[in-house]
Design an enzyme around this catalytic site. Structure first.
Site, mmCIF file in Angstrom:
data_model
loop_
_atom_site.group_PDB
_atom_site.id
_atom_site.type_symbol
_atom_site.label_atom_id
_atom_site.label_comp_id
_atom_site.label_asym_id
_atom_site.label_seq_id
_atom_site.Cartn_x
_atom_site.Cartn_y
_atom_site.Cartn_z
ATOM 1 N N ARG A 43 94.345 32.649 20.300
ATOM 2 C CA ARG A 43 92.910 32.314 20.309
ATOM 3 C C ARG A 43 92.537 31.560 19.027
ATOM 4 N NH1 ARG A 43 88.256 36.343 22.717
ATOM 5 N NH2 ARG A 43 87.798 34.845 24.317
ATOM 6 N N GLU A 168 73.307 40.647 19.230
ATOM 7 C CA GLU A 168 73.209 39.242 19.621
ATOM 8 C C GLU A 168 72.656 39.139 21.036
ATOM 9 O OE1 GLU A 168 73.533 36.459 17.780
ATOM 10 O OE2 GLU A 168 72.527 35.990 19.648
ATOM 11 N N LEU A 170 72.376 36.183 22.733
ATOM 12 C CA LEU A 170 72.710 34.891 23.351
ATOM 13 C C LEU A 170 73.195 35.090 24.784
ATOM 14 C CD1 LEU A 170 76.035 34.361 23.661
ATOM 15 C CD2 LEU A 170 75.868 34.138 21.214
ATOM 16 N N LYS A 223 69.082 46.672 22.248
ATOM 17 C CA LYS A 223 70.008 45.742 22.893
ATOM 18 C C LYS A 223 70.417 46.273 24.268
ATOM 19 C CE LYS A 223 72.891 42.675 23.869
ATOM 20 N NZ LYS A 223 73.406 41.405 23.648
ATOM 21 N N CYS A 279 78.354 41.739 29.970
ATOM 22 C CA CYS A 279 77.410 42.672 29.338
ATOM 23 C C CYS A 279 76.634 43.584 30.272
ATOM 24 C CB CYS A 279 76.425 41.878 28.492
ATOM 25 S SG CYS A 279 77.235 41.127 27.093
ATOM 26 N N ARG A 349 84.250 37.106 33.585
ATOM 27 C CA ARG A 349 84.168 38.567 33.485
ATOM 28 C C ARG A 349 83.057 39.119 34.380
ATOM 29 N NH1 ARG A 349 84.192 39.278 27.075
ATOM 30 N NH2 ARG A 349 82.870 37.434 27.279
HETATM 31 C C1 UDX Z 1 82.339 41.453 23.090
HETATM 32 C C2 UDX Z 1 81.596 42.432 23.983
HETATM 33 O O1 UDX Z 1 81.838 42.089 25.333
HETATM 34 C C3 UDX Z 1 80.125 42.435 23.731
HETATM 35 O O2 UDX Z 1 79.496 43.479 24.363
HETATM 36 C C4 UDX Z 1 79.889 42.610 22.319
HETATM 37 O O3 UDX Z 1 78.515 42.410 22.087
HETATM 38 C C5 UDX Z 1 80.720 41.685 21.464
HETATM 39 O O4 UDX Z 1 82.082 41.772 21.803
HETATM 40 P P1 UDX Z 1 82.779 38.890 23.345
HETATM 41 O O5 UDX Z 1 82.704 38.152 22.071
HETATM 42 O O6 UDX Z 1 82.294 38.217 24.579
HETATM 43 O O7 UDX Z 1 81.862 40.159 23.334
HETATM 44 O O8 UDX Z 1 84.255 39.505 23.511
HETATM 45 P P2 UDX Z 1 85.632 38.756 23.446
HETATM 46 O O9 UDX Z 1 85.471 37.340 23.865
HETATM 47 O O10 UDX Z 1 86.599 39.642 24.143
HETATM 48 O O11 UDX Z 1 85.963 38.726 21.885
HETATM 49 C C6 UDX Z 1 86.344 39.807 21.108
HETATM 50 C C7 UDX Z 1 87.471 39.355 20.174
HETATM 51 O O12 UDX Z 1 87.756 40.391 19.235
HETATM 52 C C8 UDX Z 1 88.799 39.037 20.872
HETATM 53 O O13 UDX Z 1 89.167 37.711 20.601
HETATM 54 C C9 UDX Z 1 89.790 40.048 20.277
HETATM 55 O O14 UDX Z 1 91.091 39.538 20.114
HETATM 56 C C10 UDX Z 1 89.141 40.355 18.937
HETATM 57 N N1 UDX Z 1 89.565 41.620 18.326
HETATM 58 C C11 UDX Z 1 89.531 42.781 19.011
HETATM 59 C C12 UDX Z 1 89.979 41.613 16.998
HETATM 60 O O15 UDX Z 1 90.039 40.573 16.361
HETATM 61 N N2 UDX Z 1 90.311 42.797 16.392
HETATM 62 C C13 UDX Z 1 90.312 43.975 17.058
HETATM 63 O O16 UDX Z 1 90.641 45.011 16.468
HETATM 64 C C14 UDX Z 1 89.901 43.961 18.419
HETATM 65 C C1 UDX Z 2 73.143 38.333 29.152
HETATM 66 C C2 UDX Z 2 71.772 38.341 28.460
HETATM 67 O O1 UDX Z 2 70.935 37.344 29.077
HETATM 68 C C3 UDX Z 2 71.924 38.069 26.974
HETATM 69 O O2 UDX Z 2 70.662 38.188 26.327
HETATM 70 C C4 UDX Z 2 72.896 39.081 26.387
HETATM 71 O O3 UDX Z 2 73.101 38.837 25.006
HETATM 72 C C5 UDX Z 2 74.217 39.040 27.116
HETATM 73 O O4 UDX Z 2 74.004 39.264 28.512
HETATM 74 P P1 UDX Z 2 74.790 36.463 30.011
HETATM 75 O O5 UDX Z 2 75.504 37.595 30.687
HETATM 76 O O6 UDX Z 2 75.583 35.500 29.221
HETATM 77 O O7 UDX Z 2 73.672 37.015 29.044
HETATM 78 O O8 UDX Z 2 74.045 35.589 31.135
HETATM 79 P P2 UDX Z 2 72.661 35.690 31.930
HETATM 80 O O9 UDX Z 2 72.065 34.345 31.956
HETATM 81 O O10 UDX Z 2 71.816 36.784 31.485
HETATM 82 O O11 UDX Z 2 73.174 35.969 33.418
HETATM 83 C C6 UDX Z 2 73.812 37.185 33.777
HETATM 84 C C7 UDX Z 2 74.036 37.217 35.267
HETATM 85 O O12 UDX Z 2 72.820 37.354 35.963
HETATM 86 C C8 UDX Z 2 74.717 35.973 35.835
HETATM 87 O O13 UDX Z 2 75.692 36.367 36.782
HETATM 88 C C9 UDX Z 2 73.582 35.221 36.497
HETATM 89 O O14 UDX Z 2 74.006 34.411 37.562
HETATM 90 C C10 UDX Z 2 72.719 36.367 36.988
HETATM 91 N N1 UDX Z 2 71.306 35.998 37.153
HETATM 92 C C11 UDX Z 2 70.552 35.653 36.080
HETATM 93 C C12 UDX Z 2 70.745 36.041 38.425
HETATM 94 O O15 UDX Z 2 71.427 36.365 39.424
HETATM 95 N N2 UDX Z 2 69.419 35.719 38.555
HETATM 96 C C13 UDX Z 2 68.631 35.374 37.509
HETATM 97 O O16 UDX Z 2 67.444 35.114 37.716
HETATM 98 C C14 UDX Z 2 69.223 35.329 36.225
#
Ligand code: UDX
Ligand code: UDX
Length: 459
Positions: A43, A168, A170, A223, A279, A349
């Site tokens: 990565r 976060e 986002l 959150k 999430c 995911r």
């Molecule tokens: C994840 C969770 O899904 C979310 O709920 C949380 O808010 C933030 O962490 P995301 O960034 O989407 O979000 O996860 P991911 O893309 O899997 O990234 C996590 C990274 O942490 C991976 O690249 C993994 O290799 C790394 N990691 C994990 C470390 O560097 N050290 C560790 O000990 C464990």
């Molecule tokens: C979500 C939250 O929006 C964000 O604030 C948090 O930090 C992480 O989780 P994300 O999962 O990236 O973000 O995408 P989001 O745009 O919220 O969509 C989530 C899912 O809901 C998607 O599968 C989307 O297609 C679905 N969705 C969203 C609907 O089916 N209808 C809607 O009106 C909005």
């Protein structure tokens, strides 16, 4: 502790949250050096790739920021130890998946990566260090982090730690925009100076009215509650979509009418195949676990209902497809348009496409899957041991070849401008379109000769 002038930040976890968040901090704070570290070497290599198309995450606008800041004040590395050692502030952005076994399996978050990060910080950090929870975590996780950190402080009194929660918000696909212009920044903590240090970073590009400070537990819970409220809206509108189909009401008209009430608001009222993403489900399960833990069983089952409707929505779409295709889809080709959980991301995911495809394969269908950004290897991982009767397609046209039906599962822009006449010629008749995202022009498709099923509309 006096307000620290933060010069070096370390972020543990170069994922969907850590990568973009740190890129935006680096872009807005040229005087701060931002080091993003990860245990996953491949990565990190992708983040450092010369070809910016190889970044591990696809997010509109991300490439430009990485190009501008990388190796100036934004660095990606596997050297966790020395970057922790030199950091004034450390963000923890590692993953917190739902536990698959042991106590709380299927609901509670697995905090082993969080604990692991806290132990590394406790061992290697030097001097005063502000530790920021960026990952979404169960309420009271900061207590665990504090315990681990303060134990090491008792052995070495040159170290000191301050723990903050800074979740976060986002959303994927709009991450850069959400980070540049967030609705709010939430900082939870019990030390004013540490809070101010983090606040000062955000003040570089965000006005002070948008930055709110709370106690640690409110921040952690806000959150979980925000994500649960958003998911709840989607389950609400999806439940109404089923009622629309049997009564002749139209889900888009209902959503418009309901959403124009300023107390309700129009956002997050798009009915679809169910919410996905890393999430929503994880965070609601977490909330359910916490409620049960504290004996609030009625509250737990209320939120559990949001997930149950989401699963039901996916199942019922499959049942409708089978029913419309004369009760059997065995050996019928079905084109799947979209595999990511929403448009503008390569993330799959918890994508509703996974469950829907698995169920269609169980029914014996042959799937022809196309997604503009999701790679074949990812789909293979997601579909796992289910039937091998699926093919990865390189275009919309490929996925329609000799198909009895096309199922639209993601709202990619590319699917809004399809040459349906050409597609119709390549399909078997009667040719069906199942539009779960409301992106097709019903009258046009009808005039070509398609049979159309649209979510939330009567046929
Ligand atoms: C994840 C969770 O899904 C979310 O709920 C949380 O808010 C933030 O962490 P995301 O960034 O989407 O979000 O996860 P991911 O893309 O899997 O990234 C996590 C990274 O942490 C991976 O690249 C993994 O290799 C790394 N990691 C994990 C470390 O560097 N050290 C560790 O000990 C464990
Ligand atoms: C979500 C939250 O929006 C964000 O604030 C948090 O930090 C992480 O989780 P994300 O999962 O990236 O973000 O995408 P989001 O745009 O919220 O969509 C989530 C899912 O809901 C998607 O599968 C989307 O297609 C679905 N969705 C969203 C609907 O089916 N209808 C809607 O009106 C909005």
């Amino acid at each position: 502790m006096s307000i620290k002038n933060i010069k070096k930040i370390c972020c543990i976890g170069a994922g969907y949250v850590g990568g973009p968040s740190m890129a935006v901090i680096a872009d807005n704070c040229p005087k701060i050096q931002v080091n993003v570290v990860d245990i996953n070497e491949s990565r990190i290599n992708q983040w450092n790739s010369d070809n910016l198309k190889n970044l591990p995450i696809y997010e509109p606008g991300l490439k430009d920021i990485v190009e501008k800041c990388r190796n100036k004040n934004l660095f990606f590395s596997t050297d966790i130890v020395s970057n922790i050692r030199s950091a004034d502030m450390i963000f923890i952005s590692v993953n917190t998946p739902t536990k698959t076994k042991g106590i709380g399996a299927g609901q509670a978050s697995d905090l082993k990566w969080i604990e692991n990060s806290a132990r590394q910080i406790s061992k290697y950090a030097t001097g005063k260090t502000i530790v920021v929870e960026k990952s979404t975590l169960p309420v009271k996780t900061a207590e665990i982090i504090k315990k681990i950190l303060f134990d090491s402080k008792s052995k070495d009194n040159t170290k000191n730690f301050y723990v903050l929660s800074n979740p976060e918000f986002l959303a994927e696909g709009t991450a850069i925009n959400d980070l540049q212009t967030p609705d709010r920044i939430l900082i939870g903590g019990d030390n004013c100076d540490a809070i101010n240090s983090l606040k000062n970073i955000y003040l570089n590009w965000i006005c002070k009215e948008k930055i709110i400070t709370t106690n640690l537990w409110s921040s952690e819970l806000s959150k979980l509650a925000s994500n649960s409220f958003l998911a709840q809206r989607i389950s609400s509108i999806n439940s109404i979509s089923a009622l629309c189909e049997v009564t002749g009401a139209d889900i888009n008209e209902v959503a418009l009418a309901v959403g124009m009430d300023s107390r309700i608001g129009s956002k997050f009222l798009n009915a679809g195949p169910g919410f996905g993403g890393s999430c929503f489900k994880k965070d609601i399960l977490n909330l359910v676990y916490l409620c049960n833990y504290y004996g609030l069983h009625e509250v737990a089952s209320y939120w559990q209902g949001v997930i149950e409707i989401n699963d039901w929505q996916q199942n019922r779409i499959v049942r409708i497809i089978v029913e419309k295709l004369f009760g059997t889809i065995a050996d019928k080709k079905i084109g799947i348009l979209g595999f990511s959980f929403k448009a503008n991301t390569n993330d799959t995911r918890e994508s509703p496409a996974i469950e829907i495809c698995k169920e269609l394969l169980d029914e014996g269908a042959i799937l022809q899957i196309y997604d503009p950004k999701v790679e074949q290897v990812q789909i293979k991982t997601d579909l796992g041991k289910s039937s091998l009767k699926w093919k990865y397609c390189k275009s919309i046209f490929d996925s329609a070849q000799e198909a009895d039906a096309i199922v639209i599962l993601t709202e990619w822009d590319e699917f809004k401008n399809i040459d349906w006449r050409e597609i119709f010629q390549s399909m078997r008749t009667p040719a069906w379109i199942f539009d779960t995202r409301h992106i097709c022009d019903f009258n046009m498709l009808n005039s070509i000769g398609f049979n159309i099923w649209r979510l939330g509309k009567s046929s």
